[in-house]
Each structure stands twice: as structure tokens, then as C-alpha cells.
Design a protein around this motif. Structure first.
Motif: not given
Lengths: 400, 400
Positions: B270-280
Motif C-alpha cells: 500500500h502507499s504510505g499511511t502517514f503521507s495519505q492521512i497528511l494529504l487528506h
């Protein structure tokens, strides 16, 4: 969309939906105790420390955190990994430039498949073997050749027999606290393995995600120290720090790294800049050994707790060897009980695990199963193993 | 390590080192003005805002930021993307579950190659075409068929001729502000393209990284709105927010998304969890349109600045069509001057660009080149284009 528009590749038509993915859907139910996944304990993530580092890197790096980076990875992170894991590898001219940062070990496996495997090539893998590696390599359509595991690691007689008839592209091995079995290639067998491979000029892919998670004081030297000239060494921060950052690495000869970089560029250009810088800041600021020791101590207690619970509930129905590190117990049911039957009964009892069959590339041993102990609390481990005990008693009666 | 141990796959043996990678090494020299890369202007990254979001997500999500996530991606991010880009796509039953989060568009291209291309399959691509797509697909060893670009997009006569003799797996197209040419498929041609593809049942891969970066007020509807039943739509946050987060997406039918998820799981889990949450968190907190407008305004000024400089320095030596969006000028030298010769002279003059040949899958047009304007300041654009003007005058004399 009609079928004739979507003419999928043969590689993906051969790939079934992952059984583990299906299991994880079942275990989304919070009432079910799950020993199925391979997740670390999130309570051991150094969240506060990473939070401080995140704040600091914004002032230190600014917009650089969000720009494109090089395919090879963030240079200071590559240097840290080299110093920590490889500086004593006695091979001339190797350094941080032999390291490629990957988006987790899973991507490392995909890139290795991409640069080495042509359809129909033989590759050797432990039997049972790591499911993620089987999935990654399967996309390149090799012939898998399973090498059975004894309690002290690979069966060398079997390996030598296969090597006398095949020229495999590589041997993929997870020699330390293997997933799924928890088994370790004994120290005295490591030098011998390097001799077997050297004689036949076989490339070794050494995947070592669990080496740090050891329950005994002394570390076993990794295979690359015995066979540096032809070992590709894989590592990850997923078990020691955070899987969600998706950061692992490959250490290999420059000839191989150059090819991997081409594949990496074609695959995702580079791994996340912010994630790499954040991780590096953490490693420079905090003591990694302290963090790893917290994990060792916690998982050792969990392993002992599960061992005790297994002795109480499953001694009459199963055999196992307690692992000396890692995150898993590998269980063999007695009397050829089916772990799939047990799984179905266990789900009714609100507990899950992974039956062993997905870890075999052919002829699965249907009486095996894997239990993860890193992700559950001690109380949950006791309750969950007791529920499995109830389930196994029930199916034993049915089959008796 | 000796050659006989490393028996690489045929796909990687066919892949040359990227010429662009070699150029980027040259442009590491800070004295050289580079129009070679495709980097956004880092001054436009919302660093302060992302810093605030980073702080907030630590308290909001805690250890969840660092745990494994699902292969499909962070659900609220998939919902945001669907609402923003696809909710008006008139196709029954489609929703956020038709979106797969990828590690940048580059991974989207790799996954598409993986699930569709068998060795020897025909695929159609613009001529010249996006280099990253050529590199990603090349790993699956297709036969590339180039469809020439007119000023208003794909040459339909050529396309129909090729479709009458071939059954390609798909047409890959970057219809809006294309990389490398900056050309756009005219609005009146889009419905016609959907008819051509519908008649032949050809899958369309619509890659749209630059659609948001438009210099005119009105957006052109994307191809998926004309041909929803067989378009796979690719998007990215790399040009609007940050390439370093490595986050893009694929929107497609569930049948295709299911296959992509299997490939994604095998590729990097999967793609980076932190990056996805930060972007969202950023997308929920700040106004995305304001951010995109900053980029449009800035790049429009840069484009105009480069246009003016080109008119001053290169009118006698080259032709071009000024782009209506995106990040590139595509230049054709007059009198069959070689852009490789110009490149060498330009490097001596301390300015770099990409000669056009890597963008062709065969028979490159050697008089073409690509100039990036997003990454340089207005002053640097003026100086750099003037230096290219000096270089072109010099090689014109030599060849006269």
C-alpha cells in the motif's frame, strides 16, 4: 465493462485473490480476535518522538520535504543503513551507494522479480515460504521450486539435489526467524550454505525483516557476511519502527543496484521524500537500539504468553517449535486435522489465524497454520488461544 | 560479481539507462540553468499549511499514522478524490471504491502495464509520448505503436488506420497539456475519439497530470466523461501539491480495480499511511482551488516569460506552439538542426534541456526538444533562453 475490452495479462489472470486479504476482511469484525495478520504492535511505534522529528524537519528542510527526490533514495538515510548493517561486510569498495531505498520490502521483492525473472525461470524458495515474496515473484511467472525447512533451516540434501538438475535465477530465503515458520538457519549451517551456493554460482536473496526481533542476546551473522559476492540483502524499518512509512532497502553489488534503479524509476520514481527525511531524522536523534530493545522485550513476553497458552490448550492436538525471534508460531495439527476446517470452526468461535496452505507454492501441507503474536495483548492471546483450543476439540470429535 | 551469477531478465537487459537520468547528473552542477526536469516550483508547495496539518494529525490519529493500511488506500482520501473529480461521471454504480491510491502516477503506469501487457502485445501511445509511461510499459515488453500528434491532438486518420490492422491492449494518452508537447486534444475532437474507440472496443488510459494547470478560464472535460465505460483515469497530486508525497490515483471499473489491487499488493502492499492521512487533512482543511490558482497564475507568468524570450532569441531558428497549460514548451528546430548537437553546445553555455529523442518509441525526430518552465524563476528563464539562443546561433553557423 464488457470482457472483450479488458484483455488482462496472463500473469494477472493466474493470480487469485489473496486468501489473506479475504481473511483480513473477516477480521475487520472487532469481536474477532485475530492472529492472522503480520502487524507490529502499534503501541511500540515511537509516535511522540516521530512527532517531534516531524516538527523539526519542517524548519530544517522546508519545501525540500515535498519535492521529487532521487530514485536511489535520501543519501543520509542510505549512509545510516550502511553504517548500521553493512560496514563490517568484508567486500572491497562497497558503501552507501550499494543501497537502494525501497517502498517497503514488498517493493524490493517486486524489483528483484522484475530485474531477474523471465517467464519460466526456476527460482528456489523455502517450503513453506513467505507469502509476500510468492505474490511478488509470481507476477513474473517463474517456476517455483520449494526447498523444505528442517527445524534448523533449509534441507541441504534437497537443495543440492535441486541444484544438480536446475540452474535457478536465485534462492530466496528468509533465514532468520522465518515467516511463516519462525525457523532459523542454524549458525553452523550458514557457512555451509555459502559453500553450496558458491560452488553452483547461485545468487542468494536474503530477506531479513525479523533479524532484529531476537529473543536471545546474541545475533546470528546474516548470510551476506558469509557470501558477500553474491548475496542481495533486503531490510526494512517496518518491524522495528513503522510499516506505514513504507521504507525498506536493498543492499547489493553495484551492477545489480544499477539495474534495480532503472526498475525503481520505472516503478514509482522514488520513495516518499518526507517519509525518508522523517525516518532519517528519527534515526539521527534517538537511540535505535533502545527502540529495538523495547520491541524485543515486549514480543518475547507475548511469545512466552502464547507458548504457555498453546501448551495448555493445544498440546494434545498440535506440535510446534517455539520461535527464538520474529512474530509468528507455526503449528502442525496432529492426526492430519485440516487447518482450513479448524479455521472455519475458529471463526465461529471468534478467533482467526492463517491456514498454512497459501505459504506453499505447490502441494500444501493442509495440517499447518500460522499464529501472529506481535499484534495482540497478553490477555487477548490467552483468550484467543483458548478459543482455538475449543475449536480444535470440536473438530477432533467430528473427525474422530 | 561475475556475469554468470547475475542472469538478468530480458526486460531489464533491453532497458538502457535513462538519458534523462544522465542529463539530471549534468544539471546537478548549480552553474547550469536547467529546463530539463519536470519539477514543480517548490516555492508553491503549501509548506506552512502542511506543517500545521502534520502537527494536527499526530494528535488526531496517533499510532494509526504509522501502521499498515489497506492496499486500496485511505478511504477518506478516496472519497475526496471521487467527490472532486468523478462525481459527475455518468456511469451507474461508480463511487470511491472505484479509486485505487497509487505511489504517484508512475506506479499507476507500472500497475497498468502489469495487469494488461503480455510480451508482444500492441499498445498505442502518442508520438512523441510521455517518457515515464514508455519506461513503465517497456518493462512488460509490448510493441509500441506511436500515433502522431497534430496541433489539436491525436491524428485520427492515423489512429483509425492502425486500429484497422491491430488489436491493441489500450491507447495510452495524455490528452490535456501533454508531456512533452504541451498539446491538447481539442474539445470538439474528444467525443469523436470516444466514438472511434467505442467502435473498436479499445480501452483508453487517460493520464491527466496537468489538467488542473490550465491558463484559460474554462476546463476541457476529460475523456472519461465521453467514454466512461472503457476509460481508466489517472490523476496525481504531484503537480498541484507535492511530488515528494508520491500520491496519485487510478479511477476505473471495479473489474479493473480488483486486478489492480492484486498487483498493488504484490508491488508495495500500500502507499504510505502517514503521507495519505497528511494529504487528506490538508485537503479537508484548506481550499484546494486557491492552491491550484496560485500555481496557474505563477506558471502562466513563467510560460509568458519563456514565450517572450523564445521570440527574442529563437524565432529565426525554431518553431513552437505556446501551451495553454502544463509545464513545457515543445520546440522544433528549423533546417533539421540536431537537438543533440544543440544540447552539447548548450551545456558548454551552461544551460540544459531534454532533446526530443527519448520521447519517441522509434524513429525519433532529431530536431525536437522540450523546455520546462515551472521550475525556474523569471530571471533564470530569460538568461537561460538567451544562452540557448547563443548556442543555436553557433551550431547554425557550423552547419551553414
Amino acid at each position: 465493462m464488457s470482457e472483450n475490452r479488458n484483455r488482462f495479462s496472463s500473469r494477472i489472470l493466474k493470480s487469485n485473490k489473496s486468501f489473506i486479504r479475504e481473511i483480513l476482511k473477516v477480521t475487520g469484525n472487532p469481536e474477532i480476535i485475530s492472529f492472522a495478520g503480520g502487524q507490529p504492535d502499534p503501541d511500540l511505534f515511537p509516535v511522540t518522538e516521530l512527532g517531534r522529528c516531524a516538527e523539526y524537519v519542517f524548519s530544517k528542510y522546508g519545501s525540500k520535504l515535498f519535492q521529487y527526490g532521487t530514485s536511489e533514495g535520501f543519501a543520509p538515510l542510505r549512509e545510516w543503513i550502511f553504517e548500521k548493517y553493512y560496514k563490517n561486510i568484508n567486500y572491497p569498495g562497497w558503501g552507501p551507494e550499494n543501497i537502494l531505498i525501497t517502498s517497503g520490502s514488498q517493493q524490493a521483492l517486486d524489483l528483484i522479480g522484475k530485474i531477474f525473472i523471465d517467464s519460466g525461470d526456476s527460482i528456489l524458495i523455502e517450503r513453506p515460504g513467505y507469502l509476500g515474496a510468492i505474490q511478488a515473484f509470481a507476477m513474473y511467472e517463474p517456476e517455483f521450486v520449494g526447498i523444505p525447512l528442517r527445524d534448523d533451516g533449509l534441507d541441504f540434501d534437497f537443495l543440492e539435489r535441486e541444484l544438480s538438475r536446475l540452474e535457478p535465477k536465485f534462492l530466496y530465503s528468509n533465514p532468520t526467524f522465518q515467516n511463516p515458520t519462525g525457523k532459523t538457519l542454524a549458525a553452523h549451517k550458514r557457512s555451509f550454505l555459502s559453500e553450496i551456493l558458491r560452488k553452483r554460482k547461485v545468487l542468494l536473496i536474503e530477506d531479513n525483516p525479523y533479524g532484529e526481533i531476537r529473543f536471545e542476546s546474541e545475533a546470528i551473522p546474516s548470510m551476506i557476511s558469509y557470501y558477500p559476492e553474491a548475496t542481495v540483502s533486503l531490510g526494512t524499518f517496518s518491524k522495528t519502527l513503522s510499516p506505514g512509512l513504507r521504507l525498506g532497502w536493498i543492499f547489493a553489488s553495484k551492477e545489480i543496484v544499477e539495474r534495480l534503479v532503472v526498475a525503481k524509476q520505472a516503478g514509482d520514481l522514488h520513495s516518499g521524500t518526507f517519509s525518508q527525511i522523517l525516518l532519517h531524522e528519527y534515526l539521527e536523534t534517538y537511540d535505535f537500539e533502545t527502540q529495538v530493545n523495547r520491541i524485543r522485550n515486549s514480543y518475547f513476553k507475548k511469545m512466552e504468553c502464547m507458548e504457555k497458552a498453546l501448551i495448555e490448550s493445544l498440546s494434545d492436538f498440535a506440535d510446534w517449535v517455539s520461535p527464538k525471534g520474529g512474530m509468528f508460531f507455526w503449528i502442525r495439527l496432529k492426526n492430519s486435522l485440516s487447518s482450513k476446517d479448524l479455521f472455519e470452526e475458529a471463526i465461529r468461535n471468534k478467533v482467526a489465524f492463517v491456514p498454512g496452505f497459501p505459504f506453499y507454492t505447490d502441494n500444501p501441507e493442509t495440517d499447518t497454520l500460522r499464529l501472529n503474536f506481535s499484534h495482540s495483548s497478553l490477555e487477548t492471546i490467552e483468550t484467543g488461544i483458548s478459543r482455538i483450543g475449543d475449536a480444535v476439540r470440536k473438530i477432533s470429535k467430528i473427525h474422530a
